[in-house]
Design an enzyme around this catalytic site. Structure first.
Site, mmCIF file in Angstrom:
data_model
loop_
_atom_site.group_PDB
_atom_site.id
_atom_site.type_symbol
_atom_site.label_atom_id
_atom_site.label_comp_id
_atom_site.label_asym_id
_atom_site.label_seq_id
_atom_site.Cartn_x
_atom_site.Cartn_y
_atom_site.Cartn_z
ATOM 1 C CE LYS A 162 24.918 38.393 -17.059
ATOM 2 N NZ LYS A 162 24.080 38.130 -17.974
ATOM 3 C CE LYS A 203 28.653 31.710 -25.504
ATOM 4 N NZ LYS A 203 27.501 30.792 -25.926
ATOM 5 C CD GLU A 229 20.181 36.015 -26.250
ATOM 6 O OE1 GLU A 229 19.839 35.175 -25.564
ATOM 7 O OE2 GLU A 229 20.044 37.161 -25.679
ATOM 8 C CG HIS A 245 27.556 37.827 -22.484
ATOM 9 N ND1 HIS A 245 28.423 37.348 -21.455
ATOM 10 C CD2 HIS A 245 26.286 37.575 -22.303
ATOM 11 C CE1 HIS A 245 27.397 36.598 -20.516
ATOM 12 N NE2 HIS A 245 26.273 36.912 -21.024
HETATM 13 C C1 BG6 Z 1 23.026 35.608 -20.380
HETATM 14 C C2 BG6 Z 1 21.809 36.566 -20.392
HETATM 15 O O1 BG6 Z 1 24.066 36.163 -19.775
HETATM 16 O O2 BG6 Z 1 23.196 35.073 -21.751
HETATM 17 C C3 BG6 Z 1 20.893 35.919 -21.115
HETATM 18 O O3 BG6 Z 1 21.574 36.628 -19.043
HETATM 19 C C4 BG6 Z 1 21.106 35.511 -22.574
HETATM 20 O O4 BG6 Z 1 19.632 36.859 -21.221
HETATM 21 C C5 BG6 Z 1 22.434 34.679 -22.497
HETATM 22 O O5 BG6 Z 1 20.036 34.842 -23.321
HETATM 23 C C6 BG6 Z 1 23.002 34.303 -23.799
HETATM 24 O O6 BG6 Z 1 23.794 33.434 -23.766
HETATM 25 P P1 BG6 Z 1 24.053 32.463 -25.179
HETATM 26 O O7 BG6 Z 1 25.177 31.316 -24.699
HETATM 27 O O8 BG6 Z 1 22.811 31.553 -25.424
HETATM 28 O O9 BG6 Z 1 24.748 33.237 -26.187
#
Ligand code: BG6
Length: 480
Positions: free
Chosen positions: A138, A172, A206, A230
């Site tokens: 993606k 996950k 995040e 996501h």
């Molecule tokens: C990615 C995004 O798909 O997912 C990022 O492009 C983001 O911006 C990341 O930080 C988050 O993934 P995870 O697994 O750390 O929650």
């Protein structure tokens, strides 16, 4: 088997793919005949590349996982090929490895602008066979039109079953566990609807900022970077109907129906459904963080959103009248991904009106820790009187599966190797998600909605609290 990694010197390969392959190698899950052929445009040789791999393994594996002797054997199976993605003749160097009769996996860990030239050139050099697979990451496109173009470019050379579109959230464990929780337990499924559920919250917050990806992110924003893939994928798993079996097509058919049932978002003053935000200066864990517009690669006048919260409706029988609140943002107070299912009140309170009756809540935490918590009311022990108290039934996965944690890419790579497509997005799912997002973005543009500022280290703009308060509810922000 050959695993070709286009973009072999890139961040994804170094941080995720090579460590995941090393773990499979160490656990004897890769056959001894597996070759990893990393491809890039840099003028380096295999020895220099192996140094890069070793450095990345040392950096991204934990100390217990990295073993010098295993690493050296792993490196023996790795080669580097310098290829110009735009030049067909440059692909000739692959032909002595990618032969028919072998399983050839082409992983495109590169910018989507290279997808078409790479697959065209693989085809020109006759390197695509019935047993080949192509892997893309993606974002698949920037909107519906460009996603169709990318999918079309892939479909010219590969059948749908040969194409693996990655949304790493599907790799996950906790996300896959949603299927087990919903369809392996009768107690939830019977009340999993507007009969008993008041609303659902999905949060992916995040604390990270842009991590050297300023120019990509400024063109993309939270809606396309996180919501389109996501969050909508998690929403699908929470809201879908029971599939007839665990096969990939059955699951993907049900997810697609959810995407098709999303009510388009209309932004107007009386019916607030969306809040976007952009972080300004602030602090996280007492560490100062700079404003988004001062980040490297970002236009100082940028109106790109780093936060989005929205109220969604799924127009079908099961979910009629149940709002889904989704939010995601960068530089927020805490890193967490969780689903909160808020149940309705009991229909009739038999207790003294002075006793505070709270409504049940199911909290499914996907990360950082994986847990399922069901908040229930119990009677507090007392010699006289009758008092209720809310307590959690608490299941923390690491109490049971301490050593079994698989990184999402480890799981996804193994599914690709074993040719199992259920954890990957089908073409129609991706395109349907873009139809919803295109309409949302058009609505934002036509209503001239611009991002509200929020402090780095906060839970986003205050409008996000007002959005959920309109349903008489609150985001689950407390650390429990
Ligand atoms: C990615 C995004 O798909 O997912 C990022 O492009 C983001 O911006 C990341 O930080 C988050 O993934 P995870 O697994 O750390 O929650």
């Amino acid at each position: 088997m050959n695993i070709f990694i286009f973009g072999g010197t890139g961040d994804l390969a170094g941080r995720k793919l090579l460590p995941a392959l090393y773990r499979h190698f160490k656990a004897n899950r890769l056959s001894t005949h597996t070759k990893i052929l990393s491809i890039g445009s840099r003028a380096i040789d295999t020895n220099e590349y192996r140094k890069f791999v070793k450095e990345n393994l040392q950096l991204y594996l934990n100390a217990k996982e990295f073993e010098e002797s295993i690493c050296n054997s792993f490196l023996e199976n790795i080669l580097f090929l310098q290829i110009d993605f735009n030049k067909p003749e440059s692909f000739q160097s692959m032909s002595s490895y990618a032969r028919d009769g072998k399983r050839n996996i082409y992983y495109l860990a590169v910018s989507p602008i290279f997808y078409k030239p790479i697959v065209d050139n693989l085809s020109i050099q006759k390197l695509i066979f019935a047993s080949s697979s192509i892997i893309v990451e993606k974002p698949i496109g920037k909107d519906h039109l460009t996603s169709v173009e990318i999918n079309q470019a892939l479909a010219e050379h590969f059948n749908e079953h040969q194409i693996f579109r990655i949304d790493h959230y599907l790799g996950k464990e906790a996300v896959q566990n949603l299927l087990a929780l919903r369809f392996g337990n009768i107690i939830f499924e019977k009340i999993w609807s507007n009969i008993a559920i008041d609303h659902v919250q999905i949060t992916v917050s995040e604390t990270l900022g842009l991590e050297n990806r300023g120019s990509y992110y400024d063109e993309t924003g939270a809606i396309k970077d996180m919501l389109q893939n996501h969050l909508l994928q998690i929403l699908c798993l929470v809201a879908m109907e029971p599939p007839t079996d665990i096969n990939s097509e059955s699951i993907r058919d049900e997810k697609l129906k959810v995407l098709r049932s999303l009510r388009p978002i209309e932004i107007n003053k009386n019916n607030q459904q969306l809040v976007i935000g952009q972080y300004k200066d602030g602090a996280i864990n007492a560490q100062p963080k700079t404003a988004y517009i001062n980040e490297d690669g970002v236009n100082p006048e940028s109106l790109t959103e780093t936060f989005v919260a929205l109220k969604l409706w799924i127009d079908n029988w099961r979910w009629s009248g149940v709002p889904f609140f989704l939010r995601t943002g960068k530089r927020m107070a805490e890193k967490k991904s969780e689903i909160v299912v808020q149940f309705k009140s009991v229909p009739h309170n038999i207790f003294d009106s002075k006793i505070m009756q709270k409504d049940n809540q199911l909290i499914i935490r996907l990360q950082p820790e994986e847990s399922i918590k069901l908040k229930i009311m119990i009677k507090k022990p007392s010699a006289s009187g009758f008092y209720l108290q809310e307590l959690p039934l608490d299941l923390l996965f690491e109490d049971y599966y301490e050593n079994d944690h698989l990184d999402a890419y480890e799981r996804l790579l193994m599914d690709i190797i074993e040719n199992k497509p259920s954890l990957f997005m089908r073409r129609d799912e991706v395109e349907e998600a873009w139809i919803f997002i295109d309409q949302l973005i058009e609505s934002i543009n036509s209503s001239e909605t611009s991002p509200s500022k929020y402090n780095a280290g906060s839970w986003g703009p205050s409008g996000s609290d007002l959005l959920i308060a309109s349903h008489d509810a609150k985001w689950n922000n407390e650390e429990d």
